[in-house]
Enzyme design. Structure first.
Site, PDB file in Angstrom:
ATOM      1  N   SER A 114       0.948  -1.581   0.177  1.00 50.61           N
ATOM      2  CA  SER A 114       0.564   0.250   0.188  1.00 50.61           C
ATOM      3  C   SER A 114       0.473   1.539  -0.174  1.00 50.61           C
ATOM      4  O   SER A 114       0.463   2.214  -0.207  1.00 50.61           O
ATOM      5  CB  SER A 114      -1.229   0.307   1.118  1.00 50.61           C
ATOM      6  OG  SER A 114      -0.246  -0.206   2.582  1.00 50.61           O
ATOM      7  N   ASP A 115       1.884   1.671   0.520  1.00 58.31           N
ATOM      8  CA  ASP A 115       2.726   2.102   0.389  1.00 58.31           C
ATOM      9  C   ASP A 115       3.574   2.356  -0.893  1.00 58.31           C
ATOM     10  O   ASP A 115       3.597   3.464  -0.814  1.00 58.31           O
ATOM     11  CB  ASP A 115       3.823   2.540   1.872  1.00 58.31           C
ATOM     12  CG  ASP A 115       3.723   2.315   2.963  1.00 58.31           C
ATOM     13  OD1 ASP A 115       2.487   3.462   3.391  1.00 58.31           O
ATOM     14  OD2 ASP A 115       3.559   1.549   3.650  1.00 58.31           O
ATOM     15  N   TYR A 116       4.287   1.490  -1.540  1.00 58.52           N
ATOM     16  CA  TYR A 116       4.696   1.875  -2.141  1.00 58.52           C
ATOM     17  C   TYR A 116       3.664   2.415  -3.493  1.00 58.52           C
ATOM     18  O   TYR A 116       4.280   3.379  -4.197  1.00 58.52           O
ATOM     19  CB  TYR A 116       4.822   0.848  -2.630  1.00 58.52           C
ATOM     20  CG  TYR A 116       6.715   0.350  -2.015  1.00 58.52           C
ATOM     21  CD1 TYR A 116       7.580   1.335  -2.073  1.00 58.52           C
ATOM     22  CD2 TYR A 116       6.897  -0.776  -1.764  1.00 58.52           C
ATOM     23  CE1 TYR A 116       8.741   1.318  -1.029  1.00 58.52           C
ATOM     24  CE2 TYR A 116       8.505  -0.556  -0.199  1.00 58.52           C
ATOM     25  CZ  TYR A 116       8.932   0.318   0.026  1.00 58.52           C
ATOM     26  OH  TYR A 116      10.282   0.042   0.610  1.00 58.52           O
TER      27      TYR A 116
END
Length: 244
Positions: free
Chosen positions: A167-169
């Site tokens: 989700s971050d990347y």
């Protein structure tokens, strides 16, 4: 050289100046991707520093190619320095919990009044609207809420935690892409704008096909968890290593 002509390397964002207010992974990596494309990125940290500085290798990777400055945006002196930087900037990137930028005087409306051409990129947990707008969140939570852990584990198996912070990347890549599109729009119209993404939105978006597959009967009957999907699309344990 081509036919004796000397060629200079030109990056797409060589003349772009970015004020980076982001920390952790998603926001920091988004501005890091802009630095990879040639942008001049000035990372602003509080005196406490980015909370992920302790993850040394990760911090260096997410923030590669940037310059750094320490400011206390809770003071008028710190905000005045920020405003002078914004006057000369093209882009601002932030991933504060919703509402924090307003309290610091670093929100879009304030900065747009200083520089109407500014492109302001916001990365949040759940977005800036709805009941969870002000709620913080980190990657494993969105792996779980989006169904990614369950799908990776497979039918009738425990959920599988993904070490790569998807989700971050994915949010970082979408944010950087949004900034590039906004720069293109500004080049055509002269107008700055705000672009926004959220970790929850992004982790759902990168599972576009999986949301269809998991509702079909074959997923319930043939899924083999973290080893793969079927006989031609999976890992096998060989005598000396794993084989795909």
């Amino acid at each position: 050289t081509i036919d004796g002509a000397l060629l200079m390397r030109v990056n797409a964002l060589d003349d772009v100046k970015v004020v980076d207010l982001a920390a952790y992974i998603a926001g920091a990596y988004a501005s890091g991707l802009l630095a990879d494309l040639g942008a001049q990125v000035d990372k602003i940290e509080s005196f406490e520093g980015d909370a992920f500085r302790g993850i040394v290798a990760g911090f260096q990777s997410w923030n590669r190619g940037k310059s750094g400055i320490v400011l206390n945006l809770r003071t008028q002196e710190g905000r005045e320095v920020l405003y002078r930087m914004v006057e000369r900037a093209d882009v601002v990137v932030e991933n504060y919990r919703h509402g924090v930028a307003q309290r610091l005087g670093a929100d879009y409306e304030t900065l747009r009044a200083i520089n109407p051409r500014i492109i302001y990129c916001t990365v949040t947990a759940y977005g800036t609207r709805g009941p969870n707008a002000g709620v913080p969140g980190f990657d494993p939570l969105f792996q779980s809420l989006s169904g990614a852990m369950e799908y990776q584990g497979g039918a009738n198996r425990p959920p599988s935690f993904l070490r790569i912070a998807i989700s971050d990347y994915s949010a970082a890549i979408m944010a950087a892409w949004g900034v590039c599109m906004a720069l293109y729009h500004r080049a055509r119209t002269g107008q700055g704008q705000r672009v926004e993404t959220a970790l929850m939105n992004s982790v759902v978006a990168v599972q576009a096909g999986e949301f269809l597959f998991r509702n079909k009967e074959p997923w319930n009957s043939t899924r083999v968890g973290t080893f793969g999907i079927d006989a031609t699309h999976r890992l096998y344990k060989a005598s000396d290593a794993w084989l795909y």
